[in-house]
Design an enzyme around this catalytic site. Structure first.
Site, mmCIF file in Angstrom:
data_model
loop_
_atom_site.group_PDB
_atom_site.id
_atom_site.type_symbol
_atom_site.label_atom_id
_atom_site.label_comp_id
_atom_site.label_asym_id
_atom_site.label_seq_id
_atom_site.Cartn_x
_atom_site.Cartn_y
_atom_site.Cartn_z
ATOM 1 N N SER A 10 0.845 -1.188 0.000
ATOM 2 C CA SER A 10 0.000 0.000 0.000
ATOM 3 C C SER A 10 0.883 1.242 0.000
ATOM 4 C CB SER A 10 -0.897 0.019 1.244
ATOM 5 O OG SER A 10 -1.462 1.312 1.390
ATOM 6 N N HIS A 35 -0.734 -0.825 -4.695
ATOM 7 C CA HIS A 35 -2.087 -0.499 -4.248
ATOM 8 C C HIS A 35 -2.139 0.977 -3.848
ATOM 9 C CE1 HIS A 35 -5.930 -1.620 -2.162
ATOM 10 N NE2 HIS A 35 -5.562 -0.696 -1.281
ATOM 11 N N ASP A 37 -4.266 3.999 -2.358
ATOM 12 C CA ASP A 37 -5.440 4.307 -1.540
ATOM 13 C C ASP A 37 -5.900 5.738 -1.788
ATOM 14 O OD1 ASP A 37 -6.014 1.930 0.003
ATOM 15 O OD2 ASP A 37 -4.023 2.214 0.884
ATOM 16 N N MET A 39 -8.544 8.580 -1.065
ATOM 17 C CA MET A 39 -9.517 8.975 -0.029
ATOM 18 C C MET A 39 -9.953 10.417 -0.267
ATOM 19 S SD MET A 39 -7.671 7.344 3.304
ATOM 20 C CE MET A 39 -6.850 5.746 3.262
ATOM 21 N N HIS A 68 -7.782 1.965 -5.159
ATOM 22 C CA HIS A 68 -8.836 1.642 -4.189
ATOM 23 C C HIS A 68 -9.538 2.956 -3.864
ATOM 24 C CE1 HIS A 68 -9.714 0.310 0.257
ATOM 25 N NE2 HIS A 68 -10.821 0.475 -0.453
ATOM 26 N N MET A 70 -11.852 5.148 -2.103
ATOM 27 C CA MET A 70 -12.657 5.351 -0.887
ATOM 28 C C MET A 70 -13.250 6.746 -0.975
ATOM 29 S SD MET A 70 -9.925 3.560 1.691
ATOM 30 C CE MET A 70 -8.594 3.734 0.509
ATOM 31 N N MET A 139 -12.285 -5.481 3.181
ATOM 32 C CA MET A 139 -11.603 -4.615 4.152
ATOM 33 C C MET A 139 -11.553 -5.327 5.500
ATOM 34 S SD MET A 139 -10.697 -2.062 2.413
ATOM 35 C CE MET A 139 -9.889 -1.293 3.814
ATOM 36 N N ASP A 177 -7.418 -6.257 2.823
ATOM 37 C CA ASP A 177 -6.771 -4.951 2.999
ATOM 38 C C ASP A 177 -6.959 -4.458 4.426
ATOM 39 O OD1 ASP A 177 -5.686 -2.441 2.655
ATOM 40 O OD2 ASP A 177 -7.221 -1.732 1.253
HETATM 41 C C1 DX5 Z 1 -6.992 1.595 4.691
HETATM 42 C C2 DX5 Z 1 -6.307 1.319 3.366
HETATM 43 C C3 DX5 Z 1 -5.259 0.259 3.428
HETATM 44 C C4 DX5 Z 1 -4.118 0.571 4.342
HETATM 45 C C5 DX5 Z 1 -3.389 -0.685 4.679
HETATM 46 O O1 DX5 Z 1 -8.024 2.496 4.487
HETATM 47 O O2 DX5 Z 1 -7.276 0.916 2.415
HETATM 48 O O3 DX5 Z 1 -4.771 -0.030 2.120
HETATM 49 O O4 DX5 Z 1 -3.223 1.500 3.834
HETATM 50 O O5 DX5 Z 1 -2.418 -0.362 5.618
HETATM 51 P P1 DX5 Z 1 -2.053 -1.338 6.814
HETATM 52 O O6 DX5 Z 1 -1.428 -2.556 6.208
HETATM 53 O O7 DX5 Z 1 -1.080 -0.525 7.615
HETATM 54 O O8 DX5 Z 1 -3.306 -1.645 7.560
HETATM 55 ZN ZN ZN Z 2 -6.624 0.056 0.408
#
Ligand code: DX5
Ligand code: ZN
Length: 224
Positions: A10, A35, A37, A39, A68, A70, A139, A177
């Site tokens: 990530s 990956h 993320d 947000m 991903h 969000m 998740m 994840d």
């Molecule tokens: C959380 C993210 C994950 C996160 C994973 O909202 O979607 O991808 O970065 O990080 P760890 O492995 O530290 O939980």
């Molecule tokens: Zn993620």
């Protein structure tokens, strides 16, 4: 046939001041895909990576990029992330009113479609869209931040999803994840996962990222 085990670092856990170099290093360390993320500060209480950032990193890596999303309005953003170079785009079932349409459109735009479920969301929510899904993202933390503890209560849901996929004869990856590391990857594998996102455990491994990736791969293979 068993699906390939893949490790997906990530980028959220990387050094944002040198993202291009981080992509290069993760490739050299043996990552299978990266990956990203995304947000929006509304769907989750954090704000992260826009498509221009990913596009700027794209020339630095030959690994597949997955986004991903969000965000509350993923349909509006999907084309931007595909144009930025993401070959897989994942939307949350909780954010999509017309989920089948959103997933079909990702494929129509030339990418692999992924559907993500928050920890409390039941497996049945995706039972009628599997025909337009290439990947399910379960998740194992409440999304928004890295470094949270793995929620083992999602494992029976992973088993349910795996059964649905196998029964229907679908060609779909199951990815997990949140909180994935040496202490949790075996249980997730046993439940049915074949793609593992890892942030803090992978990046903070004292022996380095390459060792962490190799160890995660070994532990997952042994848990099958
Ligand atoms: C959380 C993210 C994950 C996160 C994973 O909202 O979607 O991808 O970065 O990080 P760890 O492995 O530290 O939980
Ligand atoms: Zn993620």
């Amino acid at each position: 046939m068993q699906r390939t085990i893949e490790i997906a670092p990530s980028i959220l856990a990387s050094d944002f001041s040198k993202l291009g170099a981080e992509c290069v290093e993760l490739g050299a360390a043996g990552a299978d895909r990266l990956h990203w993320d995304v947000m929006d500060g509304v769907f989750v209480p954090n704000l992260t990576i826009g498509p221009d950032v990913i596009a700027a990193c794209r020339p630095h890596s030959e690994l597949p990029f997955e986004a991903h999303l969000m965000v509350v309005d993923p349909d509006q953003l999907v084309p931007r992330y595909i144009e930025a170079g993401c070959s897989t785009v994942m939307v949350h079932v909780e954010a999509c009113i017309h989920l089948h349409r959103s997933l079909s459109r990702i494929r129509d735009l030339g990418a692999r479609s992924g559907v993500a479920l928050n920890p409390h969301t039941p497996a049945e929510m995706i039972s009628h869209v599997l025909e337009v899904v290439d990947q399910v993202l379960v998740m194992s933390v409440n999304p928004g931040f890295g470094g949270q503890s793995y929620i083992a209560a999602v494992e029976p849901k992973i088993v349910e999803i795996k059964t649905m996929i196998d029964t229907g004869g679908h060609d779909i990856d199951i990815e997990v994840d949140g909180g994935i590391g040496a202490g949790t990857i075996a249980a997730a594998t046993a439940a049915g996962v074949n793609v593992f996102v890892s942030g803090s455990a992978l990046f903070e491994c004292a022996e380095g990222r390459a060792k962490a990736i190799a160890e995660f791969r070994r532990l997952a293979a042994a848990a099958r």
